[in-house]
Structure formats: structure tokens, C-alpha cells
Design a protein around this motif. Structure first.
Motif, PDB file in Angstrom:
ATOM      1  N   HIS A   1      -8.373 -62.945  35.230  1.00 21.43           N
ATOM      2  CA  HIS A   1      -9.465 -63.423  36.079  1.00 21.43           C
ATOM      3  C   HIS A   1     -10.063 -64.717  35.543  1.00 21.43           C
ATOM      4  CE1 HIS A   1     -12.802 -63.526  38.790  1.00 21.43           C
ATOM      5  NE2 HIS A   1     -13.691 -63.342  37.829  1.00 21.43           N
ATOM      6  N   CYS A   2     -10.366 -64.744  34.242  1.00 20.84           N
ATOM      7  CA  CYS A   2     -11.005 -65.932  33.675  1.00 20.84           C
ATOM      8  C   CYS A   2     -10.038 -67.116  33.637  1.00 20.84           C
ATOM      9  CB  CYS A   2     -11.546 -65.612  32.288  1.00 20.84           C
ATOM     10  SG  CYS A   2     -12.876 -64.371  32.302  1.00 20.84           S
ATOM     11  N   ARG A   3      -8.753 -66.840  33.429  1.00 21.62           N
ATOM     12  CA  ARG A   3      -7.760 -67.922  33.491  1.00 21.62           C
ATOM     13  C   ARG A   3      -7.698 -68.521  34.885  1.00 21.62           C
ATOM     14  NH1 ARG A   3      -2.697 -65.233  33.114  1.00 21.62           N
ATOM     15  NH2 ARG A   3      -2.954 -65.125  35.377  1.00 21.62           N
ATOM     16  N   ASN A   4      -7.767 -67.681  35.911  1.00 24.94           N
ATOM     17  CA  ASN A   4      -7.739 -68.185  37.287  1.00 24.94           C
ATOM     18  C   ASN A   4      -8.904 -69.144  37.543  1.00 24.94           C
ATOM     19  OD1 ASN A   4      -5.436 -66.747  37.883  1.00 24.94           O
ATOM     20  ND2 ASN A   4      -6.518 -65.055  38.885  1.00 24.94           N
ATOM     21  N   ILE A   5     -10.088 -68.807  37.026  1.00 27.10           N
ATOM     22  CA  ILE A   5     -11.240 -69.694  37.198  1.00 27.10           C
ATOM     23  C   ILE A   5     -10.992 -71.030  36.509  1.00 27.10           C
ATOM     24  CG2 ILE A   5     -13.701 -70.009  36.712  1.00 27.10           C
ATOM     25  CD1 ILE A   5     -13.979 -66.927  36.817  1.00 27.10           C
ATOM     26  N   VAL A   6     -10.478 -70.986  35.271  1.00 25.37           N
ATOM     27  CA  VAL A   6     -10.215 -72.215  34.518  1.00 25.37           C
ATOM     28  C   VAL A   6      -9.207 -73.094  35.253  1.00 25.37           C
ATOM     29  CG1 VAL A   6      -9.192 -73.122  32.394  1.00 25.37           C
ATOM     30  CG2 VAL A   6     -10.843 -71.238  32.277  1.00 25.37           C
ATOM     31  N   GLU A   7      -8.110 -72.503  35.692  1.00 29.72           N
ATOM     32  CA  GLU A   7      -7.078 -73.295  36.364  1.00 29.72           C
ATOM     33  C   GLU A   7      -7.589 -73.845  37.696  1.00 29.72           C
ATOM     34  OE1 GLU A   7      -2.793 -71.820  34.913  1.00 29.72           O
ATOM     35  OE2 GLU A   7      -3.807 -70.374  36.217  1.00 29.72           O
ATOM     36  N   HIS A   8      -8.409 -73.064  38.390  1.00 30.38           N
ATOM     37  CA  HIS A   8      -8.990 -73.525  39.655  1.00 30.38           C
ATOM     38  C   HIS A   8      -9.910 -74.718  39.418  1.00 30.38           C
ATOM     39  CE1 HIS A   8      -9.788 -73.008  43.886  1.00 30.38           C
ATOM     40  NE2 HIS A   8     -11.087 -72.800  43.705  1.00 30.38           N
ATOM     41  N   ALA A   9     -10.696 -74.660  38.331  1.00 34.04           N
ATOM     42  CA  ALA A   9     -11.590 -75.778  38.012  1.00 34.04           C
ATOM     43  C   ALA A   9     -10.790 -77.036  37.695  1.00 34.04           C
ATOM     44  CB  ALA A   9     -12.487 -75.401  36.837  1.00 34.04           C
ATOM     45  N   GLU A  10      -9.696 -76.908  36.963  1.00 34.05           N
ATOM     46  CA  GLU A  10      -8.897 -78.106  36.672  1.00 34.05           C
ATOM     47  C   GLU A  10      -8.276 -78.674  37.949  1.00 34.05           C
ATOM     48  OE1 GLU A  10      -6.222 -79.627  33.210  1.00 34.05           O
ATOM     49  OE2 GLU A  10      -5.005 -78.241  34.390  1.00 34.05           O
ATOM     50  N   ARG A  11      -7.737 -77.813  38.796  1.00 37.91           N
ATOM     51  CA  ARG A  11      -7.138 -78.306  40.045  1.00 37.91           C
ATOM     52  C   ARG A  11      -8.173 -79.019  40.918  1.00 37.91           C
ATOM     53  NH1 ARG A  11      -4.488 -73.248  39.966  1.00 37.91           N
ATOM     54  NH2 ARG A  11      -5.983 -72.404  41.467  1.00 37.91           N
ATOM     55  N   ASN A  12      -9.436 -78.583  40.833  1.00 36.51           N
ATOM     56  CA  ASN A  12     -10.482 -79.170  41.662  1.00 36.51           C
ATOM     57  C   ASN A  12     -11.132 -80.400  41.036  1.00 36.51           C
ATOM     58  OD1 ASN A  12     -11.153 -77.666  44.294  1.00 36.51           O
ATOM     59  ND2 ASN A  12     -10.755 -75.992  42.859  1.00 36.51           N
ATOM     60  N   GLY A  13     -10.693 -80.798  39.854  1.00 34.79           N
ATOM     61  CA  GLY A  13     -11.135 -82.061  39.294  1.00 34.79           C
ATOM     62  C   GLY A  13     -12.358 -82.017  38.399  1.00 34.79           C
ATOM     63  N   PHE A  14     -12.751 -80.829  37.909  1.00 33.03           N
ATOM     64  CA  PHE A  14     -13.878 -80.765  36.980  1.00 33.03           C
ATOM     65  C   PHE A  14     -13.490 -81.393  35.649  1.00 33.03           C
ATOM     66  CE2 PHE A  14     -15.123 -77.704  40.128  1.00 33.03           C
ATOM     67  CZ  PHE A  14     -16.508 -77.770  40.148  1.00 33.03           C
ATOM     68  N   ASP A  15     -14.496 -81.896  34.933  1.00 36.66           N
ATOM     69  CA  ASP A  15     -14.259 -82.586  33.672  1.00 36.66           C
ATOM     70  C   ASP A  15     -14.134 -81.629  32.493  1.00 36.66           C
ATOM     71  OD1 ASP A  15     -14.633 -85.207  34.901  1.00 36.66           O
ATOM     72  OD2 ASP A  15     -16.766 -84.664  34.992  1.00 36.66           O
ATOM     73  N   ASN A  16     -14.782 -80.494  32.567  1.00 40.14           N
ATOM     74  CA  ASN A  16     -14.876 -79.585  31.436  1.00 40.14           C
ATOM     75  C   ASN A  16     -15.194 -78.206  31.988  1.00 40.14           C
ATOM     76  OD1 ASN A  16     -15.052 -78.680  28.761  1.00 40.14           O
ATOM     77  ND2 ASN A  16     -16.467 -80.303  28.126  1.00 40.14           N
ATOM     78  N   ILE A  17     -15.073 -77.177  31.161  1.00 44.35           N
ATOM     79  CA  ILE A  17     -15.453 -75.826  31.592  1.00 44.35           C
ATOM     80  C   ILE A  17     -15.958 -75.058  30.381  1.00 44.35           C
ATOM     81  CG2 ILE A  17     -13.094 -74.907  31.360  1.00 44.35           C
ATOM     82  CD1 ILE A  17     -13.823 -73.151  33.888  1.00 44.35           C
TER      83      ILE A  17
END
Length: 357
Positions: free
Chosen positions: A34-50
Motif C-alpha cells: 500500500h505505501c509503495r503504491n502511494i510513493v510510486e503514484h506521487a513520483e508519476r504525478n510529479g511531486f518533488d519529495n515524499i
């Protein structure tokens, strides 16, 4: 307001993900998948950091998780929370340097001044121990010999072979409202993090932190950790906030707040005070809603509104001097996508400390 802001998201490692706040959902529990999915989704959406949060009693370990997801990322930084009271500083330095290599230099670190599990130190000595740990980490992560004779740690130690990839330690993000916390931040942090508050209080804290840092010949960057509920219209956003709280039992909410080892901190008390200052719908000022704090011990408020209102709120914070933002929303995966669709394209953003490739 100059330059680009760092826009970060949040991965719910500490069992903090809900469809209805306070109602457990096994599909949203802290787990690698679950937490990996959030991280990968944030990178695909262009966030700078998480932010990968850390809580001894809650969820999965931030450093172990960072090691699992680092090879999956190509551009985004990781902001890994570490609880200083739980870690032996030389070994923590080795772990962080290893993560920095795995991320090709894109590591950032959120330092938490924590107790050891099962032990309680008064605020003063706990923050003095944290300051020592930060100084030790900076030395070892830079690949330099450590000669340290402090109140809590005494070392005469060569650094591990693995230091950070660019020869300098990663930026330290650090928060806390007590005098002890502010002094540590002024001496040793790169970014001073705040939880939500009213604009006039934010301004006062930033002014105070600038003065404190100047006494040590330093300057700070400033960050803001806040939830967000953004919808196409303000009415829809407020309806989503009401829906989020619609199944919350106040007793269950209190139990959730008490789970954190930091539930009695100065910052947590301020989040509770804001709920007392809010109107009947939970808004303490325009578009800042305190309802989330009814079932969360830390960051307890959300920016609620349509895309333009959320953007104006962020721009207002930037005008005060905040330039590192850590957003989150419930459920974290879905709200990440909404924020990326409605708000992120309108923000000039980039990593606060460009590192790595």
C-alpha cells in the motif's frame, strides 16, 4: 515569494490512511504494497519529495521501507523520518548513507526528537540528546573523523567507508514549537517544519526562528506539513470533509490520538487549541479546517476548497516565507491524484535542495 517551492506528498507508514476517518480498513493499513503504491503514484504525478513518517508503535519502519522503494524511483527524493532516541547514531549514519547511495544522492531526512521506547526524558535533556545526534550524523555522513565528547555520546571514531554520495550530509528537516525544539532547529536544522496554524501565528513563529538562527550565524528554510481536501467546487470540498468525519466516534478518535508516543507534545497541544478556536464547522480561518485533528495526534488540519482557493492559501503561506510543503489527504492515493490534477500544475515547484542525478 521567490523561486520554486518544494511540493511533497506523504506515504502512510504509520497506519494513518482512511476512507472514513477513524474507521479501520485493512486495505489501507500500513504495508509494503500500500505505501509503495502511494510513493510510486506521487513520483508519476510529479511531486518533488515524499515524507516517510516514523512512529514506534504504529505501522512499518521508515528506513527499511525506504530501502525497499529506493530502487523503484527515478526522480523523486525521499524524506525519511528517523526517531533519534531509538537509534545508535553511528549505525544510523551508516544506514542513511546507504539509502543515499541507493537513491543516487536524493535522500533528505526528517529528524524526530523521540524518546527510547519504554523510556521518558524531560524535554530539555531529550532535545540536547537530539542535538548531539544531529551533530554526529553530520560529521559521519560527510565522511569525516568523529571526535565527540557530549552529555549523552562520547566517540573517537573513524567514519564508515560509506558516506553520502556528494560528500555532504542530506538536508535535515526538523520541527517543534517548544523553546527546546526551536533552539535545536536554530542550531542544527536546514528546514524548520511547522504543523498547520493561523496565519498570524505562523508569521510570529517564523520571525522568532529567523532571530534564533541568526544568533548562531545561520539561516533556515521553512516548511509546512498540512492535509488537503481539494474538489472542483468549494461545496464539494466541504462535503468531502463532512463525509470523511461522518463515521467517527469521538471515543475512537481519542484513542487514535493517544496512540502516538508524542501525543502530549507542545505542537500537539497547539493543534487541540485550534479545534477550540474553530467555528461550528471546524474552520479556524478561511479554508483551514481542524476536523482531522479529532482523530489524529499530530498534524491536525486541512486546507479545504476548490483549486483556486487551495492555490491562494498556498501562495499566502509562501508570501510568509514557507517554501517546503508536505501535503496529504484521505485516502492518500486518491487525494494525491486530485491534488496533482487540480493544483500541482499551477505551482512553480522543484526540490528545495537539488541533489543526485
Amino acid at each position: 515569494m521567490t523561486g520554486a517551492a518544494e511540493i511533497s506528498w506523504f506515504s502512510a507508514l504509520c497506519d494513518d490512511d482512511y476512507d472514513f476517518l477513524g474507521v479501520s480498513d485493512p486495505a489501507l493499513a500500513s504495508s509494503l504494497d500500500h505505501c509503495r503504491n502511494i510513493v510510486e503514484h506521487a513520483e508519476r504525478n510529479g511531486f518533488d519529495n515524499i515524507l516517510l513518517p516514523s512512529g514506534y508503535a504504529l505501522g512499518i519502519d521508515s528506513i527499511a521501507f525506504a530501502g525497499a522503494v529506493a530502487p523503484l524511483l527515478h526522480h523523486m527524493q525521499l524524506l525519511v523520518a528517523v526517531r533519534c532516541g531509538e537509534m545508535w547514531p553511528p549505525q544510523l549514519a551508516r544506514q542513511l548513507a546507504t539509502l543515499d547511495h541507493m537513491l543516487h544522492g536524493r535522500l533528505t531526512v526528517n529528524i524526530i526528537s523521540s524518546d527510547l521506547p519504554g523510556e521518558t526524558l524531560e524535554s530539555g535533556p531529550r532535545y540536547r540528546r537530539t542535538l548531539e545526534a544531529m551533530e554526529i550524523l553530520r560529521t559521519l555522513l560527510s565522511g569525516r573523523h568523529l571526535s565527540h565528547k557530549g552529555e549523552f555520546y562520547q566517540f573517537d571514531l573513524d567514519p564508515p567507508r560509506i558516506a553520502c554520495t556528494n560528500g555532504a550530509p542530506p538536508p535535515f528537516y526538523f520541527g517543534g514549537l517548544s523553546d527546546d525544539a526551536r533552539d535545536v532547529a536554530a542550531r542544527a536544522a536546514d528546514v524548520f517544519l511547522m504543523w498547520p496554524d493561523k496565519v498570524e501565528n505562523i508569521r510570529a513563529v517564523l520571525d522568532d526562528m529567523r532571530r534564533r538562527a541568526a544568533t548562531f550565524g545561520r539561516t533556515l528554510r521553512f516548511g509546512y506539513r498540512v492535509h488537503v481536501i481539494v474538489r472542483e467546487t468549494e461545496a464539494e470540498a466541504r462535503a468531502a470533509a463532512r463525509r470523511l468525519m461522518s463515521k467517527l466516534d469521538d471515543t475512537a478518535g481519542e484513542e487514535i490520538r493517544k496512540k502516538s508516543l508524542d501525543a502530549a507534545s507542545f505542537g500537539v497541544r497547539r493543534q487541540a487549541e485550534m479545534r477550540g478556536e474553530a467555528d461550528d464547522e471546524g474552520f479556524v480561518e478561511d479554508n483551514l479546517w481542524t476536523g482531522i485533528g479529532r482523530a489524529r495526534s499530530g498534524c491536525g488540519a486541512a486546507i479545504v476548497g476548490d483549486p483556486d482557493q487551495v492555490l491562494r492559501k498556498i501562495e499566502g503561506y509562501r508570501a510568509l516565507g514557507l517554501d517546503a510543503f508536505i501535503f496529504s489527504g484521505y485516502p492518500h492515493l486518491e487525494e494525491c491524484g486530485r491534488f496533482a490534477r487540480y493544483v500541482l500544475p499551477k505551482l512553480e515547484h522543484a526540490p528545495l535542495f537539488p541533489r543526485g542525478d
